[in-house]
Design an enzyme around this catalytic site. Sequence first.
Site, PDB file in Angstrom:
ATOM      1  N   LYS A  54      -0.713  10.000  -2.971  1.00  0.00           N
ATOM      2  CA  LYS A  54      -0.015   9.485  -4.144  1.00  0.00           C
ATOM      3  C   LYS A  54      -0.845   9.647  -5.413  1.00  0.00           C
ATOM      4  CE  LYS A  54      -1.024   4.424  -4.305  1.00  0.00           C
ATOM      5  NZ  LYS A  54      -2.050   4.225  -3.271  1.00  0.00           N
ATOM      6  N   HIS A 182      -7.736  -2.351   2.104  1.00  0.00           N
ATOM      7  CA  HIS A 182      -7.960  -1.582   0.875  1.00  0.00           C
ATOM      8  C   HIS A 182      -8.523  -2.571  -0.136  1.00  0.00           C
ATOM      9  CE1 HIS A 182      -7.580   0.802  -2.656  1.00  0.00           C
ATOM     10  NE2 HIS A 182      -6.876   1.759  -2.087  1.00  0.00           N
ATOM     11  N   GLU A 257      -9.220   6.111   3.283  1.00  0.00           N
ATOM     12  CA  GLU A 257      -8.043   6.645   2.573  1.00  0.00           C
ATOM     13  C   GLU A 257      -8.339   6.849   1.088  1.00  0.00           C
ATOM     14  OE1 GLU A 257      -5.424   3.362   3.196  1.00  0.00           O
ATOM     15  OE2 GLU A 257      -5.087   3.795   5.313  1.00  0.00           O
TER      16      GLU A 257
HETATM   17  C1  LIG Z   1      -3.228   3.940  -3.183  1.00  0.00           C
HETATM   18  C2  LIG Z   1      -3.808   3.730  -1.839  1.00  0.00           C
HETATM   19  C3  LIG Z   1      -5.001   4.359  -1.476  1.00  0.00           C
HETATM   20  C4  LIG Z   1      -5.836   5.177  -2.445  1.00  0.00           C
HETATM   21  O1  LIG Z   1      -6.545   4.328  -3.278  1.00  0.00           O
HETATM   22  P1  LIG Z   1      -7.661   4.897  -4.310  1.00  0.00           P
HETATM   23  O2  LIG Z   1      -8.091   3.693  -5.025  1.00  0.00           O
HETATM   24  O3  LIG Z   1      -7.000   5.901  -5.154  1.00  0.00           O
HETATM   25  O4  LIG Z   1      -8.747   5.489  -3.480  1.00  0.00           O
HETATM   26  C5  LIG Z   1      -5.443   4.201  -0.179  1.00  0.00           C
HETATM   27  N1  LIG Z   1      -4.754   3.450   0.717  1.00  0.00           N
HETATM   28  C6  LIG Z   1      -3.615   2.826   0.399  1.00  0.00           C
HETATM   29  C7  LIG Z   1      -2.913   2.039   1.429  1.00  0.00           C
HETATM   30  C8  LIG Z   1      -3.114   2.933  -0.893  1.00  0.00           C
HETATM   31  O5  LIG Z   1      -1.986   2.286  -1.218  1.00  0.00           O
END
Ligand SMILES: *Cc1c(COP(=O)(O)O)cnc(C)c1O
Length: 389
Positions: A54, A182, A257
């Site tokens: 995304k 996260h 991620e």
């Molecule tokens: C948006 C998102 C990410 C990526 O986060 P960054 O801060 O861009 O590294 C990873 N995992 C999940 C579940 C997300 O929603």
Amino acid sequence: MKKEKYFQLSQAAVEKLAAEFGTPLLVLSLKEVKKSYNVLRKYLPRVKVHYAIKANPHPEILRVMAELGSCFDVASDGEIHTLHDMGVAGSRMIYANPVKLGVGLEACRQCGVSKMTFDSASEIEKIKNKLPHATVLLRLRIDNSSAHVDLNKKFGASRENALELMLKAKEAGLDMAGIAFHVGSQTVSSDPYLYAMDIARELFEEAAAAGLHLRILDIGGGFPIPEPKVKFNLPEMLKQIAARLDEDFPETEIWAEPGRYICGTAVNLITSVVGVTERGGQPWYFLDEGLYGTFSGVLFDQWDFKLISFRESDEKVAATFAGPSCDSLDIMFRGRMTAPLEVGDLLLVPSCGAYTSASATTFNGFSKARFVVWEKVQDIAGEQPTLAK
Ligand SMILES: *Cc1c(COP(=O)(O)O)cnc(C)c1O
């Protein structure tokens, strides 16, 4: 401390590319994408990277990441099909949206995606009905008010409910395999990761005592890129995270991620001043890229973009920068210090690959900024890439 270097175009390259392709122009360095991926691989060698697409789903970035062997974090049927159509196997994707749509679960069936996260009992039911053999990770809520964008306001099961939910998923017949968190986007210290790992460690033990063996820990995204006025030491952060993983999760499979970190520094925007006026004694500069375009990150990502003008001047003025649309919301920066600018001047915005073009619109009939790949236009720009701080 060794200084990290990031992709940044020279003035000569900016001028040549603008003359050749026009503005607004996004210049994407695939070498920089690879470099970022390799930094994570170097400091977190046990971590299986799942690029969160995304942040920037540009096909060239996806292609390079797929070639490097990366896995992917997807959140919708559209993202699943995009990767599937490129030939990426469903086994390399995690559907990391804790609240999934029916069409998303259907896309999982069609494309062979069987790994996903959940944070509620209602989601267990939904997954069980569509994908009874799915491998699931519980998304844990981690309070981190220091995060740049705190995703834990929206997602994650509380510490108190975590064990019960995991046991419920197991009872439902799902492959209850681990925990995901996260800590929040653009996290500039290892503390939230270490804190989250403490809680995950406790939950791994409580689960084991209840007869549930967990085997996967997903430490999410959040790894930072340079931002004006923000200081951090990424290698040190990653080393601390890696050390803790070895200490507390020596046998566990580790996933991450990253989104922003993979694509953020890989894109430079070239934009032109298309209008100049003065209001209340302050200059206003209108650019050909605005809040509805690449600068959508000002709004959606609360990001403070760096603007580089190539005008030499001892005099600096506090100026307002606005986009090209006819909406008065379309103002990016106020009171931004700059050399006085003129119509036709070019501005360079480095490190604008994450949460920028991905959320851009064509509002008011303005096209999205064109992309070129730096490694393919380098000869037109007449030089090798400069790696500047
Ligand atoms: C948006 C998102 C990410 C990526 O986060 P960054 O801060 O861009 O590294 C990873 N995992 C999940 C579940 C997300 O929603």
